[in-house]
Design a protein around this motif. Structure first.
Motif, PDB file in Angstrom:
ATOM      1  N   ASP A 184       3.763  37.009  50.132  1.00  0.00           N
ATOM      2  CA  ASP A 184       4.264  35.767  49.524  1.00  0.00           C
ATOM      3  C   ASP A 184       5.246  35.001  50.422  1.00  0.00           C
ATOM      4  OD1 ASP A 184       5.788  38.078  49.022  1.00  0.00           O
ATOM      5  OD2 ASP A 184       6.849  37.149  47.363  1.00  0.00           O
ATOM      6  N   PHE A 185       6.070  35.691  51.187  1.00  0.00           N
ATOM      7  CA  PHE A 185       7.021  34.978  52.076  1.00  0.00           C
ATOM      8  C   PHE A 185       6.245  34.213  53.156  1.00  0.00           C
ATOM      9  CE2 PHE A 185      10.072  38.879  51.659  1.00  0.00           C
ATOM     10  CZ  PHE A 185      10.262  38.599  50.310  1.00  0.00           C
TER      11      PHE A 185
ATOM     12  N   LYS B 110       4.101  49.353  69.684  1.00  0.00           N
ATOM     13  CA  LYS B 110       2.957  48.924  68.859  1.00  0.00           C
ATOM     14  C   LYS B 110       3.291  47.631  68.121  1.00  0.00           C
ATOM     15  CE  LYS B 110       2.445  50.822  64.626  1.00  0.00           C
ATOM     16  NZ  LYS B 110       2.382  49.959  63.448  1.00  0.00           N
TER      17      LYS B 110
ATOM     18  N   SER C  28      12.143  39.956  56.318  1.00  0.00           N
ATOM     19  CA  SER C  28      10.884  40.632  56.651  1.00  0.00           C
ATOM     20  C   SER C  28      10.521  40.397  58.125  1.00  0.00           C
ATOM     21  CB  SER C  28       9.782  40.061  55.756  1.00  0.00           C
ATOM     22  OG  SER C  28       8.540  40.075  56.401  1.00  0.00           O
ATOM     23  N   PRO C  29      10.343  41.472  58.908  1.00  0.00           N
ATOM     24  CA  PRO C  29       9.948  41.267  60.305  1.00  0.00           C
ATOM     25  C   PRO C  29       8.624  40.512  60.410  1.00  0.00           C
ATOM     26  CG  PRO C  29      10.598  43.554  59.944  1.00  0.00           C
ATOM     27  CD  PRO C  29      10.556  42.891  58.597  1.00  0.00           C
ATOM     28  N   GLY C  30       7.668  40.901  59.579  1.00  0.00           N
ATOM     29  CA  GLY C  30       6.339  40.277  59.675  1.00  0.00           C
ATOM     30  C   GLY C  30       6.395  38.793  59.364  1.00  0.00           C
TER      31      GLY C  30
ATOM     32  N   ARG D  56       3.547  57.173  59.631  1.00  0.00           N
ATOM     33  CA  ARG D  56       4.816  57.904  59.833  1.00  0.00           C
ATOM     34  C   ARG D  56       4.864  59.185  58.999  1.00  0.00           C
ATOM     35  NH1 ARG D  56       5.728  55.239  64.523  1.00  0.00           N
ATOM     36  NH2 ARG D  56       5.400  53.035  64.126  1.00  0.00           N
TER      37      ARG D  56
ATOM     38  N   ASP E  20      10.787  53.140  59.175  1.00  0.00           N
ATOM     39  CA  ASP E  20       9.726  53.872  59.897  1.00  0.00           C
ATOM     40  C   ASP E  20      10.176  55.255  60.353  1.00  0.00           C
ATOM     41  OD1 ASP E  20       7.947  51.556  59.838  1.00  0.00           O
ATOM     42  OD2 ASP E  20       9.473  50.694  61.131  1.00  0.00           O
TER      43      ASP E  20
ATOM     44  N   ARG F 114      -2.376  45.387  59.109  1.00  0.00           N
ATOM     45  CA  ARG F 114      -1.560  44.413  58.380  1.00  0.00           C
ATOM     46  C   ARG F 114      -1.386  43.125  59.186  1.00  0.00           C
ATOM     47  NH1 ARG F 114       1.555  42.913  53.799  1.00  0.00           N
ATOM     48  NH2 ARG F 114       3.633  42.269  54.411  1.00  0.00           N
TER      49      ARG F 114
ATOM     50  N   ILE G  39      13.193  49.955  51.492  1.00  0.00           N
ATOM     51  CA  ILE G  39      12.294  48.875  51.940  1.00  0.00           C
ATOM     52  C   ILE G  39      10.933  48.939  51.231  1.00  0.00           C
ATOM     53  CG2 ILE G  39      11.272  47.717  53.962  1.00  0.00           C
ATOM     54  CD1 ILE G  39      14.299  47.911  54.269  1.00  0.00           C
TER      55      ILE G  39
ATOM     56  N   ARG H 277       3.259  45.695  49.642  1.00  0.00           N
ATOM     57  CA  ARG H 277       3.156  44.881  50.853  1.00  0.00           C
ATOM     58  C   ARG H 277       2.573  43.481  50.604  1.00  0.00           C
ATOM     59  NH1 ARG H 277       1.779  48.539  55.989  1.00  0.00           N
ATOM     60  NH2 ARG H 277       3.380  47.225  56.885  1.00  0.00           N
TER      61      ARG H 277
ATOM     62  N   TYR I  80      -1.029  37.830  60.433  1.00  0.00           N
ATOM     63  CA  TYR I  80      -0.105  37.007  61.232  1.00  0.00           C
ATOM     64  C   TYR I  80      -0.869  36.023  62.131  1.00  0.00           C
ATOM     65  CZ  TYR I  80       3.042  41.107  60.539  1.00  0.00           C
ATOM     66  OH  TYR I  80       3.751  42.167  60.061  1.00  0.00           O
TER      67      TYR I  80
HETATM   68  N1  EPU Z   1       7.826  41.656  51.761  1.00  0.00           N
HETATM   69  C1  EPU Z   1       7.581  40.859  50.663  1.00  0.00           C
HETATM   70  N2  EPU Z   1       6.841  39.735  50.847  1.00  0.00           N
HETATM   71  C2  EPU Z   1       6.350  39.368  52.047  1.00  0.00           C
HETATM   72  C3  EPU Z   1       6.604  40.184  53.170  1.00  0.00           C
HETATM   73  C4  EPU Z   1       7.348  41.325  52.984  1.00  0.00           C
HETATM   74  O1  EPU Z   1       7.996  41.169  49.557  1.00  0.00           O
HETATM   75  O2  EPU Z   1       5.684  38.324  52.144  1.00  0.00           O
HETATM   76  C5  EPU Z   1       8.599  42.887  51.609  1.00  0.00           C
HETATM   77  C6  EPU Z   1       7.717  44.114  51.688  1.00  0.00           C
HETATM   78  O3  EPU Z   1       7.101  44.421  50.459  1.00  0.00           O
HETATM   79  C7  EPU Z   1       8.697  45.173  52.106  1.00  0.00           C
HETATM   80  C8  EPU Z   1       9.608  44.408  53.060  1.00  0.00           C
HETATM   81  O4  EPU Z   1       9.479  43.036  52.710  1.00  0.00           O
HETATM   82  O5  EPU Z   1       9.428  45.615  51.005  1.00  0.00           O
HETATM   83  C9  EPU Z   1       9.290  44.628  54.517  1.00  0.00           C
HETATM   84  O6  EPU Z   1       7.965  44.248  54.745  1.00  0.00           O
HETATM   85  P1  EPU Z   1       7.561  43.455  56.060  1.00  0.00           P
HETATM   86  O7  EPU Z   1       6.530  42.438  55.746  1.00  0.00           O
HETATM   87  O8  EPU Z   1       8.753  42.945  56.691  1.00  0.00           O
HETATM   88  O9  EPU Z   1       6.916  44.566  56.854  1.00  0.00           O
HETATM   89  P2  EPU Z   1       5.795  44.337  57.892  1.00  0.00           P
HETATM   90  O10 EPU Z   1       6.102  43.182  58.753  1.00  0.00           O
HETATM   91  O11 EPU Z   1       4.507  44.364  57.184  1.00  0.00           O
HETATM   92  C10 EPU Z   1       6.787  45.696  59.862  1.00  0.00           C
HETATM   93  C11 EPU Z   1       6.273  46.850  60.630  1.00  0.00           C
HETATM   94  C12 EPU Z   1       6.357  48.092  59.775  1.00  0.00           C
HETATM   95  C13 EPU Z   1       7.799  48.294  59.353  1.00  0.00           C
HETATM   96  C14 EPU Z   1       8.334  47.042  58.648  1.00  0.00           C
HETATM   97  C15 EPU Z   1       9.796  47.133  58.280  1.00  0.00           C
HETATM   98  C16 EPU Z   1       4.553  45.860  62.001  1.00  0.00           C
HETATM   99  C17 EPU Z   1       3.132  45.778  62.328  1.00  0.00           C
HETATM  100  N3  EPU Z   1       4.871  46.622  60.979  1.00  0.00           N
HETATM  101  O12 EPU Z   1       5.932  45.620  58.739  1.00  0.00           O
HETATM  102  O13 EPU Z   1       5.938  49.154  60.606  1.00  0.00           O
HETATM  103  O14 EPU Z   1       7.867  49.385  58.470  1.00  0.00           O
HETATM  104  O15 EPU Z   1       8.136  45.888  59.476  1.00  0.00           O
HETATM  105  O16 EPU Z   1      10.564  47.323  59.404  1.00  0.00           O
HETATM  106  O17 EPU Z   1       5.378  45.288  62.687  1.00  0.00           O
HETATM  107  C18 EPU Z   1       5.000  51.230  61.112  1.00  0.00           C
HETATM  108  O18 EPU Z   1       5.084  50.936  62.311  1.00  0.00           O
HETATM  109  O19 EPU Z   1       4.760  52.390  60.700  1.00  0.00           O
HETATM  110  C19 EPU Z   1       5.185  50.183  60.111  1.00  0.00           C
HETATM  111  C20 EPU Z   1       4.713  50.258  58.872  1.00  0.00           C
END
Ligand code: EPU
Length: 426
Positions: free
Chosen positions: A124-125, A22, A162-164, A370, A304, A92, A326, A121, A96
């Motif tokens: 800002d990054f 996904k 942050s992966p996103g 999850r 996750d 979310r 996280i 969530r 992107y």
């Molecule tokens: N964060 C910030 N600022 C930002 C971006 C992230 O402070 O601009 C912080 C978040 O608050 C959090 C951490 O960084 O504490 C991780 O957030 P991230 O943005 O990296 O998560 P994401 O990209 O939104 C993806 C997965 C999530 C998974 C996380 C961590 C996708 C669509 N979602 O989320 O997957 O938990 O990385 O590995 O890729 C899931 O599949 O159930 C799920 C939530």
């Protein structure tokens, strides 16, 4: 509203092929708007999240054709579109799209994103990185208005890997002029998958899978074929399904090196794990032991898998400590597991889990994806019948869950919530 009714107590036994990821698919689908041509994706998971993403792409001019797990997306005619706020808020990763759309068409209007309610969530990054690449972004009334007169390469340091943010900025930088370096980049396999995909289209990205990614901007990307890799989180959930039911399940089509943290932790909990080049077998025939787990960015233990792992530890002998580092509030499963007899106490970001012999079937509600998976796992292991409500959260991430679990020997069916609760399941 649909629900799962699950009669617990059956051991999961057999083999299951894991479907496409996904999170890799959602990241790849954002990168598509960079392409002046058609991309053929295979092994695409058919989920409410990927369908929502496809609908969003169509709003910006993409033509999408979906046949089983094949999707053809033609992004030759991308234009500023009016994205449907309810679709944007449902996932979310709608956010992107902002950087790639800016790189391609220079002006974007996009409502704020949504996704599972597991913490603040912030974005800002993403915003800081896009501004370093030359974008001007304003948030007015919950809507982002962004403009760029061509993006230019920059040095970006992420305060957290942050992966996103890594995926978003890496995609946007592919069409920037000059070089971009992302330091403290996320190393998750889904980041590497996106880099592989973009490179197949003609991008020049190096270092994905490490904490420093370098992107040499190119002027355009061309169409290509790309296979979405297997979903390591889905694989992990089936592995935990074997462990929690005292079963014996082989997940296939996976890369075992992506599951190292989980397989090591299962081993510590007294579960036997063996693996080959593309399969992992989980056999659970000894008493589960309490362990300590702390979530970390990859290659650490995935956040996750924290909630599904919590379900397993509820029936392990002793007291387990599970720390979520996280997300500040990924605890929607706790109250519901306790309804099933679990003994979980929360102190800040730490769950203290005192092992019980067995879950007891109950009616419970999924609060996020999850958490829902954790409740399904607990129900599979429970004495009696459980009803897991709010499964719209679960179908975001698990395709064909009912037939897959049934093929492994589970007794599970989808029912209308409220309809048949309390009736015996056959
Ligand atoms: N964060 C910030 N600022 C930002 C971006 C992230 O402070 O601009 C912080 C978040 O608050 C959090 C951490 O960084 O504490 C991780 O957030 P991230 O943005 O990296 O998560 P994401 O990209 O939104 C993806 C997965 C999530 C998974 C996380 C961590 C996708 C669509 N979602 O989320 O997957 O938990 O990385 O590995 O890729 C899931 O599949 O159930 C799920 C939530």
């Amino acid at each position: 509203m649909q629900a799962y009714r699950i009669k617990g107590g059956n051991r999961l036994i057999g083999s299951i092929e894991v479907k496409g990821s996904k999170n890799a698919a959602l990241a790849v689908m954002s990168g598509l708007v960079l392409v002046n041509g058609t991309v053929h994706l295979t092994n695409v998971p058919d989920l409410s999240d990927t369908r929502a993403k496809a609908r969003l792409l169509e709003k910006f001019g993409a033509r999408v054709q979906w046949e089983k797990d094949n999707v053809w997306i033609d992004c030759s005619n991308i234009h500023p579109g009016e994205a449907d706020e309810s679709v944007v808020r449902s996932i979310r990763t709608s956010f992107y799209l902002l950087g790639p759309l800016l790189a391609r068409i220079g002006k974007v209007v996009l409502p704020s994103p949504g996704g599972c309610k597991i913490g603040a969530r912030p974005v800002d990054f993403h915003l800081k990185g896009l501004e370093l690449l030359g974008a001007k972004i304003e948030l007015i009334g919950g809507v982002y208005y962004a403009e760029a007169n061509g993006l230019r390469g920059a040095e970006i340091y992420l305060d957290f890997p942050s992966p996103g943010a890594t995926q978003h900025l890496m995609s946007a930088a592919t069409l920037a002029s000059g070089a971009t370096v992302i330091d403290n980049a996320a190393m998750e396999p889904e980041v590497t998958a996106l880099a592989d995909f973009l490179n197949a289209l003609g991008a020049r990205i190096e270092g994905a899978g490490t904490s420093k990614i370098t992107i040499q901007g190119v002027t355009s990307l061309k169409g290509a074929n790309y296979r979405i890799p297997a979903d390591r989180l889905q694989a992990g959930t089936y592995m935990l399904g074997a462990a929690i039911t005292g079963g014996d399940v082989t997940v296939t089509g996976v890369l075992p090196e992506h599951q190292t943290a989980l397989t090591k932790k299962l081993g510590e909990a007294n579960v036997k794990v063996t693996e080959g080049s593309d399969w992992i077998r989980v056999e659970a025939n000894q008493e589960l032991q309490a362990i300590k787990v702390m979530t970390m960015p990859y290659p650490g233990f995935a956040t996750d898998m924290q909630q599904p792992m919590a379900a397993l530890l509820c029936i392990a002998n002793g007291t387990s400590i599970l720390e979520e580092t996280i997300y500040e509030s990924r605890i929607g499963h706790v109250q519901e597991l306790n309804r099933m007899g679990a003994k979980i106490r929360i102190e800040g970001r730490v769950a203290i889990i005192t092992g019980i012999p067995k879950f007891k079937g109950a009616t419970v509600e999924a609060s996020d994806l999850r958490a829902g998976a954790a409740l399904v796992l607990a129900s599979l292991a429970a004495e009696g019948t459980s009803t897991v409500r709010n499964i719209h959260h679960i179908v975001r991430g698990y395709q064909d869950l009912v037939p897959s679990l049934t093929s492994l020997g589970a007794t599970i069916e989808e029912v209308s919530s409220g309809d048949r609760e309390g009736l015996p399941i056959h």
